[in-house]
Design an enzyme around this catalytic site. Sequence first.
Site, PDB file in Angstrom:
ATOM      1  N   ARG A   1       0.901  -1.019   0.013  1.00  0.00           N
ATOM      2  CA  ARG A   1       0.065  -0.081  -0.062  1.00  0.00           C
ATOM      3  C   ARG A   1       0.925   1.219   0.021  1.00  0.00           C
ATOM      4  O   ARG A   1       0.680   2.064  -0.823  1.00  0.00           O
ATOM      5  CB  ARG A   1      -0.876  -0.109   1.288  1.00  0.00           C
ATOM      6  CG  ARG A   1      -1.830   1.084   1.291  1.00  0.00           C
ATOM      7  CD  ARG A   1      -2.551   0.634   2.605  1.00  0.00           C
ATOM      8  NE  ARG A   1      -2.592  -0.334   3.088  1.00  0.00           N
ATOM      9  CZ  ARG A   1      -3.657  -1.379   2.903  1.00  0.00           C
ATOM     10  NH1 ARG A   1      -4.731  -0.880   2.751  1.00  0.00           N
ATOM     11  NH2 ARG A   1      -3.482  -2.704   3.103  1.00  0.00           N
ATOM     12  N   THR A   2       1.891   1.211   0.981  1.00  0.00           N
ATOM     13  CA  THR A   2       2.780   2.573   1.206  1.00  0.00           C
ATOM     14  C   THR A   2       3.454   2.863  -0.027  1.00  0.00           C
ATOM     15  O   THR A   2       3.543   3.980  -0.890  1.00  0.00           O
ATOM     16  CB  THR A   2       3.437   2.519   2.406  1.00  0.00           C
ATOM     17  OG1 THR A   2       2.505   2.293   3.468  1.00  0.00           O
ATOM     18  CG2 THR A   2       4.184   3.881   2.577  1.00  0.00           C
TER      19      THR A   2
ATOM     20  N   LYS B   1      23.524  -7.966  -0.853  1.00  0.00           N
ATOM     21  CA  LYS B   1      24.749  -8.396  -1.034  1.00  0.00           C
ATOM     22  C   LYS B   1      25.982  -7.751   0.323  1.00  0.00           C
ATOM     23  O   LYS B   1      27.075  -7.793   0.084  1.00  0.00           O
ATOM     24  CB  LYS B   1      25.384  -8.040  -2.318  1.00  0.00           C
ATOM     25  CG  LYS B   1      24.979  -8.710  -3.493  1.00  0.00           C
ATOM     26  CD  LYS B   1      25.497  -8.247  -4.869  1.00  0.00           C
ATOM     27  CE  LYS B   1      24.299  -8.790  -5.849  1.00  0.00           C
ATOM     28  NZ  LYS B   1      24.447  -7.734  -7.211  1.00  0.00           N
TER      29      LYS B   1
ATOM     30  N   ARG C   1      11.799   3.175   3.485  1.00  0.00           N
ATOM     31  CA  ARG C   1      11.108   2.477   4.661  1.00  0.00           C
ATOM     32  C   ARG C   1      12.365   1.228   4.850  1.00  0.00           C
ATOM     33  O   ARG C   1      12.959   0.799   4.147  1.00  0.00           O
ATOM     34  CB  ARG C   1      10.079   1.402   4.040  1.00  0.00           C
ATOM     35  CG  ARG C   1       9.635   0.443   4.917  1.00  0.00           C
ATOM     36  CD  ARG C   1       8.118  -0.106   4.703  1.00  0.00           C
ATOM     37  NE  ARG C   1       7.289   0.681   4.825  1.00  0.00           N
ATOM     38  CZ  ARG C   1       6.126   0.417   5.133  1.00  0.00           C
ATOM     39  NH1 ARG C   1       5.880  -0.729   4.975  1.00  0.00           N
ATOM     40  NH2 ARG C   1       4.894   1.374   5.513  1.00  0.00           N
TER      41      ARG C   1
ATOM     42  N   HIS D   1       5.846   6.637  10.964  1.00  0.00           N
ATOM     43  CA  HIS D   1       5.439   6.501   9.751  1.00  0.00           C
ATOM     44  C   HIS D   1       4.619   7.997   9.358  1.00  0.00           C
ATOM     45  O   HIS D   1       3.425   7.636   9.719  1.00  0.00           O
ATOM     46  CB  HIS D   1       4.591   5.252   9.695  1.00  0.00           C
ATOM     47  CG  HIS D   1       4.237   4.737   8.272  1.00  0.00           C
ATOM     48  ND1 HIS D   1       4.307   5.586   7.237  1.00  0.00           N
ATOM     49  CD2 HIS D   1       3.453   3.769   7.823  1.00  0.00           C
ATOM     50  CE1 HIS D   1       3.956   4.977   6.114  1.00  0.00           C
ATOM     51  NE2 HIS D   1       3.284   3.914   6.519  1.00  0.00           N
TER      52      HIS D   1
END
Lengths: 427, 322
Positions: free
Chosen positions: B61-62, B89, B111, B139
Amino acid sequence: MTQPILLQGGHVIDPSRDMDQAADVLIQDGKIVSVGRGLGTPDGAIVRSVKGKVVTPGLVDLHVHLREPGNEDEETVASGARAAAAGGFTAICAMPNTDPVTDNQAAVGFIVRQSDRAGLARVHPIGAVSIGQKGERLAEFGEMVSAGAVAVSDDGRPVVSSHLMRTALEYARTFNIPVADHCEDPTLAASGVMHEGLVSTRLGLKGIPAAAEEIMVARNVLLAELTGGHVHLCHMSARGSVAIIREAKERGIRVTAEVTPHHLTLTDYACEEYDTHAKMNPPLREAADVAALRGALKDGVIDCIASDHAPHAYDEKEAAFDDAPFGVVGLETAFAVAYTELVVGGVFTMPDLVRRMSTEPARAFRLAGGTLAAGAVADVAVFDTAAKWSVDPTTFHSKSRNTPFAGRALTGRATLTIVAGAIVHEL
Amino acid sequence: MTVSATLGKDLTGLEHMTPEQIRLILDTAEPFKEVSERPIKKVPALRGKTIVNLFFEASTRTRISFEFAEKRLSADTVNVAASGSSVSKGETLVDTARNLEAMRIDMVVIRHPSSGAAEFLGHRIASNVINAGDGKHEHPTQALLDLLTIRDKHGKIAGLKVCLVGDVLHSRVARSNLWGLTKLGAEVAVCGPWTLMPRGIEELGVKVFGRIEEAIEWADVLNVLRLQLERMEKGFIPSLREYYRVFGVTPERLDRAKRDITIMHPGPMNRGVEIDSRVADGPHSIILDQVTNGVAVRMAVLYLLAGGRAELADAAKRGGPE
């Protein structure tokens, strides 16, 4: 025969004999010869005028991490001993969480040899409690003591098993050494990165409650009582721990305890902005904890200051808070931080501080030093208690720079450090 | 690098923002709502800007909401997910960001599972950084869209009673909402099992309800948080079944409330755990309005950080920022 050294015109503070007066100190053949006024200068002596300065028994640090063998890019025995000398320390005790772990006589002997080779501050090895610090089988205390170990500890990790702690305390009695424990209930502390409280809630970081320490402090005290062994409690951080230790000492249990300069001066607010230089274990706690720790140190419930010098590479601390390792360096700032905050701050006297950084730690681990009595080893420090300086980590002798005190204005500095009658640091 | 005169360089959280800054974003979002209602959903406000969506944690969603916001403002966007990139990596966060920046980008939407990661990045790169969720910390765009949706529904935020329900301990949505709501004058409460309440929460000026019935009785708005299924595995609650029975927001419980109550959820929902489907899909719910507003709020944040002026947001729908 080494050259005699005469420290002339200083102010001598020797808490082992309650001495706090103007006096000269004469050193020869690695021993203190005499302390008194107007001492004559022997032939060929090195004479240092220390007028206006304070002469003390060299500082003793029961808790450092030197990263050799294993992570020599972060610290070696020699670089740690050099940093120690610069900080006024004449003896430091190296924790065994090296790679491989210092859990046998050969590994202990290696630290002793590296220390001798460096010829700076004395580095006393601490052996592991358990093989590989795995918390399963006892390491060979007897052989490690023969090779030079002064204590045993699984520091970095707690001794989780109460049965193992019990047997360690009992077995250590034979060799008259303390068992030093990093007090932490791992199930409560699991994956925590700072003190559990309002700040951790705001920052969204997993907390380590004070109870994680207090539970193990209480357990260790009870096991020391059960066994008659000597438990040494590393880096106390919580006011609840202080209350438990106070009661234990009143009951005559063989317990000693240490506190770091950072736990005496900083709170969890230092973690704001996710400053990884404020990430250590145990974590910085609250103002009420700092106050309780200071009170406990002053009245002897906590015996001594130890730095918990924990070098880490720049890259490791240059990370998200969760991902950075625990620990800060401290050998080169310990005295000045304590002096500035506690003595200049009016909480302690200079003799109080020297007692807690020299005499008492030497006594706790039964080390030579911590005194200027005639015939004692000539481990001596000279401090300019008027010196004002600001912490510049790039000037550290330590190979690592991870200090929470960078940029801080401090008062007090070691200007001369003598180990076994030889000058190892001089400003 | 653009440093917005009104918001600064980065948007990492609401804790350190002023009420005026928060209101500015909400007000700026208003004219952008309409863009998404057009047949041609695009304005040229961020034409020529390059934005990287750097997602170290799964998100549907975000990420999509940000991507729509960026595209509807005509920015060029690149999505980088942690798996399959150099991150897997062993490249460090700061190296990843510096490499992206060496390709001359303007903004990073990040995020990350670690609290503080957005702030960490913002201090180390010149591009604007927008926090799309960092660990258990904040958030901010979710809280901003929640605020906008509450304001749309109730016509105000000040004086409303808003209760955050559920796993407050692990919730970045809860923290950002708490700051945003209190700054705009709402009364805030939290409700959930004590195992999922963070230490010292009362000291932040919020009420704590131990029972969902009390919370429903008190609140004008319930913002029901997602209960991560792993919380049961980690032992914070004994079972999802019991959680539903004790804390679930059900029609039966809402019916006993004295007043009309608004139900929100940041998604994704666990139907039948923290929220009953009849509530989620029922008349009290404004859950899909939240999702719609998410795009407008993110357009506003992107526009303002890029240096756009709030009073020109309306005009920006036609031309570029200034």
